[in-house]
Design a protein around this motif. Structure first.
Motif, short mmCIF file in Angstrom:
data_model
loop_
_atom_site.label_atom_id
_atom_site.label_comp_id
_atom_site.label_asym_id
_atom_site.label_seq_id
_atom_site.Cartn_x
_atom_site.Cartn_y
_atom_site.Cartn_z
N ARG A 1 0.91 -1.32 -0.21
CA ARG A 1 0.03 0.12 0.02
C ARG A 1 0.83 1.09 0.04
NH1 ARG A 1 -3.01 -1.16 5.29
NH2 ARG A 1 -3.69 0.86 4.96
N LEU A 2 2.10 1.14 -0.20
CA LEU A 2 2.91 2.27 0.20
C LEU A 2 3.29 2.98 -1.09
CD1 LEU A 2 5.46 1.16 2.49
CD2 LEU A 2 3.28 2.34 3.03
N GLY A 3 3.26 2.59 -2.50
CA GLY A 3 3.71 3.43 -3.63
C GLY A 3 5.17 3.18 -3.90
N PRO A 4 5.74 3.92 -4.86
CA PRO A 4 6.89 3.70 -5.25
C PRO A 4 7.94 4.82 -4.35
CG PRO A 4 5.69 5.36 -6.84
CD PRO A 4 4.81 4.94 -5.89
N ASN A 5 7.59 5.65 -3.53
CA ASN A 5 8.54 6.53 -2.96
C ASN A 5 9.52 5.93 -1.94
OD1 ASN A 5 9.23 9.25 -2.98
ND2 ASN A 5 8.08 9.67 -1.16
N ILE A 6 9.65 4.68 -1.73
CA ILE A 6 10.46 4.38 -0.93
C ILE A 6 12.05 3.89 -1.52
CG2 ILE A 6 10.94 2.28 0.85
CD1 ILE A 6 8.35 3.85 1.05
N ALA A 7 13.11 4.63 -0.62
CA ALA A 7 14.28 4.59 -1.22
C ALA A 7 15.20 3.43 -0.45
CB ALA A 7 15.00 5.89 -0.90
N GLY A 8 14.57 3.20 0.51
CA GLY A 8 15.44 2.07 1.27
C GLY A 8 15.06 1.79 2.57
N ALA A 9 15.50 0.72 3.36
CA ALA A 9 14.97 0.26 4.62
C ALA A 9 16.17 -0.46 5.32
CB ALA A 9 13.74 -0.79 4.50
N PHE A 10 16.25 0.08 6.58
CA PHE A 10 17.41 -0.28 7.42
C PHE A 10 16.50 -0.97 8.63
CE2 PHE A 10 20.29 0.54 10.98
CZ PHE A 10 21.63 0.27 10.48
N PHE A 11 16.73 -2.34 8.75
CA PHE A 11 15.93 -3.16 9.44
C PHE A 11 16.74 -3.78 10.68
CE2 PHE A 11 13.00 -4.56 5.65
CZ PHE A 11 12.21 -3.72 6.08
N VAL A 12 16.30 -3.83 11.92
CA VAL A 12 17.22 -4.19 12.89
C VAL A 12 16.42 -5.14 13.70
CG1 VAL A 12 18.61 -3.39 14.83
CG2 VAL A 12 18.52 -2.11 12.72
N ALA A 13 17.20 -6.45 14.12
CA ALA A 13 16.58 -7.35 14.96
C ALA A 13 15.12 -7.67 14.76
CB ALA A 13 16.46 -6.96 16.49
N PRO A 14 14.88 -8.41 13.42
CA PRO A 14 13.52 -8.75 13.25
C PRO A 14 13.33 -10.07 14.02
CG PRO A 14 15.16 -9.16 11.43
CD PRO A 14 15.81 -8.58 12.35
N PRO A 15 11.89 -9.98 14.61
CA PRO A 15 11.79 -10.90 15.49
C PRO A 15 11.20 -12.34 14.64
CG PRO A 15 9.79 -9.60 15.40
CD PRO A 15 10.96 -8.91 14.35
N ASP A 16 11.23 -13.46 15.17
CA ASP A 16 10.88 -14.63 14.51
C ASP A 16 9.27 -14.95 15.02
OD1 ASP A 16 10.11 -17.24 13.67
OD2 ASP A 16 11.83 -18.23 14.53
N LEU A 17 8.46 -14.71 13.93
CA LEU A 17 7.00 -14.55 14.18
C LEU A 17 6.61 -15.87 14.10
CD1 LEU A 17 6.18 -11.52 11.95
CD2 LEU A 17 6.43 -11.41 14.54
N SER A 18 7.16 -16.78 13.70
CA SER A 18 6.67 -18.11 13.53
C SER A 18 7.01 -18.90 14.70
CB SER A 18 7.49 -18.98 12.45
OG SER A 18 8.61 -19.04 12.75
N ASP A 19 7.78 -18.52 15.76
CA ASP A 19 8.12 -19.16 16.90
C ASP A 19 7.72 -18.61 18.23
OD1 ASP A 19 9.14 -20.29 19.16
OD2 ASP A 19 11.22 -20.33 18.36
N ALA A 20 6.36 -19.05 18.54
CA ALA A 20 5.52 -18.33 19.74
C ALA A 20 6.30 -18.57 21.22
CB ALA A 20 4.09 -19.15 19.71
N SER A 21 7.16 -19.49 21.15
CA SER A 21 7.91 -19.43 22.54
C SER A 21 8.79 -18.36 22.59
CB SER A 21 9.02 -20.80 22.40
OG SER A 21 9.78 -20.92 21.55
N ARG A 22 9.14 -17.55 21.45
CA ARG A 22 10.03 -16.49 21.28
C ARG A 22 9.41 -15.19 21.66
NH1 ARG A 22 15.44 -17.04 19.87
NH2 ARG A 22 15.86 -19.05 18.99
N MET A 23 8.14 -15.18 21.38
CA MET A 23 7.45 -13.70 21.05
C MET A 23 6.37 -13.87 22.42
SD MET A 23 8.32 -12.59 18.20
CE MET A 23 7.28 -11.33 18.11
N PRO A 24 6.18 -12.25 22.89
CA PRO A 24 5.20 -12.06 23.47
C PRO A 24 4.03 -12.34 23.11
CG PRO A 24 6.62 -10.17 23.60
CD PRO A 24 7.15 -11.21 22.43
N GLU A 25 2.94 -13.08 23.71
CA GLU A 25 1.51 -13.42 23.51
C GLU A 25 0.87 -12.33 22.50
OE1 GLU A 25 -2.65 -14.81 25.50
OE2 GLU A 25 -0.58 -14.76 26.50
N GLY A 26 0.31 -13.03 21.54
CA GLY A 26 -0.27 -12.04 20.59
C GLY A 26 0.39 -11.46 19.22
N LEU A 27 1.68 -11.56 19.25
CA LEU A 27 2.63 -11.01 18.44
C LEU A 27 2.93 -11.53 17.28
CD1 LEU A 27 5.22 -8.56 20.60
CD2 LEU A 27 2.70 -8.45 19.82
N THR A 28 2.70 -12.89 17.53
CA THR A 28 2.76 -13.72 16.15
C THR A 28 1.81 -13.56 15.24
OG1 THR A 28 1.54 -15.55 17.22
CG2 THR A 28 3.95 -15.59 17.31
#
Length: 188
Positions: free
Chosen positions: A82-109
């Motif tokens: 939904r963002l369009g073409p105006n994105i120049a880049g992304a700097f991502f830090v520490a992405p969480p593992d959304l597939s591992d419920a044991s690593r995530m606080p409840e509900g965040l998966t």
């Protein structure tokens, strides 16, 4: 690209980034940076979080560069269609593992699964080998699917204030180098 040539959107994760967090410090130092504010940092809802990102991008007057931490990473990725073409880049830090419920606080998966399409802009992802929210191998697999450059932060925890990354000068240097190599997207 220089700071003055971009709208830098700071996208914190669950619980927001407090006063000592590197994202807050960068927001205060980078003249064109602003935080994507969420209505409820402690009870995140994917649709609400992505809608805020879409809104912030829609009012940007320059090419957008994201600085996303933790749950901010999947929020940005889910907003992309939904963002369009105006994105120049992304700097991502520490992405969480959304597939591992044991690593995530409840509900965040509910922020998963991650989109795994190749990103249409340059990206860097910084991941730690002992992040309690994501195994390094998962970060490797995700960044490969996104076409992002992965930077191994060694044993640095979740790259937040609790893991000793308040000022985070190494991150500042990597971001400055990344930004200097970005070019404004071609808008049609």
């Amino acid at each position: 690209m220089k700071v003055a040539e971009a709208d830098i959107l700071i996208v914190p994760g669950y619980g927001d980034s407090g006063d000592g967090h590197w994202q807050t410090r960068w927001e205060q130092r980078l003249s064109t940076a602003r935080r994507v504010e969420q209505a409820d940092w402690n009870n995140p809802v994917l649709d609400h979080w992505t809608a805020r990102i879409v809104r912030e991008v829609s009012v940007a007057t320059r090419p957008v560069v994201f600085i996303a931490h933790s749950l901010g990473v999947p929020s940005v990725l889910h907003a992309l269609p939904r963002l369009g073409p105006n994105i120049a880049g992304a700097f991502f830090v520490a992405p969480p593992d959304l597939s591992d419920a044991s690593r995530m606080p409840e509900g965040l998966t509910a922020f998963g699964p991650y989109p795994t399409e190749r990103l249409p802009f340059p990206a860097i992802t910084i991941a730690s080998r002992n992040d309690p929210y994501c195994a390094f191998e998962t970060a490797e697999r995700l960044t490969e699917s996104w076409g992002s450059l992965l930077i191994d932060a060694g044993e640095s925890g979740h790259l937040n204030t609790e893991s000793g990354h308040g000022p985070w000068p190494e991150g500042t240097m990597v971001f400055a180098e990344f930004l200097s190599r970005l070019q404004a997207p071609l808008l049609h």
